[in-house]
Design an enzyme around this catalytic site. Structure first.
Site, PDB file in Angstrom:
ATOM      1  N   GLY A 138      11.244   1.784  13.574  1.00  0.00           N
ATOM      2  CA  GLY A 138      10.127   2.104  14.442  1.00  0.00           C
ATOM      3  C   GLY A 138       9.368   0.832  14.750  1.00  0.00           C
ATOM      4  N   HIS A 151       3.948   6.843  10.407  1.00  0.00           N
ATOM      5  CA  HIS A 151       3.764   5.397  10.241  1.00  0.00           C
ATOM      6  C   HIS A 151       3.458   4.727  11.583  1.00  0.00           C
ATOM      7  CE1 HIS A 151       5.040   1.453   8.213  1.00  0.00           C
ATOM      8  NE2 HIS A 151       4.938   1.148   9.493  1.00  0.00           N
ATOM      9  N   GLU A 152       4.245   5.077  12.617  1.00  0.00           N
ATOM     10  CA  GLU A 152       4.057   4.419  13.916  1.00  0.00           C
ATOM     11  C   GLU A 152       2.775   4.878  14.599  1.00  0.00           C
ATOM     12  OE1 GLU A 152       5.773   1.897  14.328  1.00  0.00           O
ATOM     13  OE2 GLU A 152       7.240   2.388  12.792  1.00  0.00           O
ATOM     14  N   HIS A 157      -0.178   3.094  13.206  1.00  0.00           N
ATOM     15  CA  HIS A 157      -0.373   1.739  13.752  1.00  0.00           C
ATOM     16  C   HIS A 157      -1.314   1.756  14.958  1.00  0.00           C
ATOM     17  CE1 HIS A 157       2.070  -1.196  11.686  1.00  0.00           C
ATOM     18  NE2 HIS A 157       3.157  -0.447  11.734  1.00  0.00           N
ATOM     19  N   GLN A 183       2.353  -4.208  17.200  1.00  0.00           N
ATOM     20  CA  GLN A 183       3.192  -5.105  16.398  1.00  0.00           C
ATOM     21  C   GLN A 183       3.846  -6.201  17.238  1.00  0.00           C
ATOM     22  OE1 GLN A 183       5.345  -1.608  14.371  1.00  0.00           O
ATOM     23  NE2 GLN A 183       5.270  -3.198  12.786  1.00  0.00           N
ATOM     24  N   CYS A 222       7.109  -2.162   6.285  1.00  0.00           N
ATOM     25  CA  CYS A 222       6.609  -2.340   7.651  1.00  0.00           C
ATOM     26  C   CYS A 222       7.017  -3.724   8.134  1.00  0.00           C
ATOM     27  CB  CYS A 222       5.085  -2.212   7.651  1.00  0.00           C
ATOM     28  SG  CYS A 222       4.327  -2.490   9.266  1.00  0.00           S
ATOM     29  N   LEU A 223       7.463  -3.801   9.364  1.00  0.00           N
ATOM     30  CA  LEU A 223       7.877  -5.085   9.923  1.00  0.00           C
ATOM     31  C   LEU A 223       6.703  -6.058  10.041  1.00  0.00           C
ATOM     32  CD1 LEU A 223      10.280  -3.833  12.739  1.00  0.00           C
ATOM     33  CD2 LEU A 223      10.885  -4.684  10.455  1.00  0.00           C
TER      34      LEU A 223
HETATM   35 ZN    ZN Z   1       4.814  -0.661  10.519  1.00  0.00          ZN
END
Ligand code: ZN
Length: 195
Positions: free
Chosen positions: A52, A152-153, A156, A57, A110-111
């Site tokens: 995701g 999660h997304e 963000h 991000q 998380c990226l």
């Molecule tokens: Zn994330």
């Protein structure tokens, strides 16, 4: 930025864009630019690799995210996490609500918090309301790992990182996660890390 190289640069924790409430998409981008952004985000998510990616991000404060999970994990891990394949999905102006009372606690990463994982207790079943990539409204229920990705997304876009919801004592480097915790029950990690 969209004229620049692919994959797009991933913003890391500490950048205020990850802590701001993203702005609802209301036609700020032309359909061509929106399609270019979605494609660039898809490529960036695949390259990372991740399951995701939310627009903040990549430094864009709009309520937009892409999701996709091939769920290439072993059978036991897939069963425990209810991790089934999630075909590519665009969500614009998403909102979710829990359906029922089922909860699930697992390590996630998380990226934008590169190199770490922590346990997050989340609703196991959620109902998502959003626009798709063609700006058509839809509502869809998700369970298990796909429900975790949706939460999660969407978080963000509300300026939240998974760490805000995490059992903070479970924080582990991804190396430790792979070596120690990936194949053990969460209860074992809870006992040994005391969370
Ligand atoms: Zn994330």
């Amino acid at each position: 930025m969209l004229a620049g190289p692919r994959p797009l640069r991933l913003v890391q924790a500490g950048d205020p864009v990850l802590r701001a409430t993203a702005t609802a998409y209301q036609g700020q981008l032309s359909s061509t630019v929106l399609a270019d952004l979605i494609e660039a985000m898809r490529l960036t998510m695949h390259a990372a690799p991740g399951v995701g990616l939310a627009a903040p991000q990549v430094g864009i404060g709009l309520r937009l995210a892409v999701l996709e999970d091939a769920a290439e994990v072993d059978e036991e891990t897939g069963r425990l996490r209810e991790r089934s394949p999630l075909p590519f999905l665009v969500i614009i102006n998403p909102e979710y609500e829990a359906v029922g009372v089922r909860r699930a606690a697992f390590f996630e990463g998380c990226l934008s918090v590169n190199g770490y994982q922590a346990v997050v207790d989340r609703a196991a079943d959620v109902r998502l309301t959003a626009l798709d990539g063609d700006l058509q409204p839809f509502q869809r229920d998700f369970s298990g790992w796909p429900a975790r990705i949706v939460q999660h997304e969407t978080d963000h876009l509300n300026g939240m990182l998974y760490l805000d919801r995490a059992e903070i004592r479970s924080l582990t480097t991804t190396d430790h996660y792979i070596d120690r915790w990936a194949h053990l029950p969460i209860e074992t990690a809870a006992r040994d890390l005391d969370f």
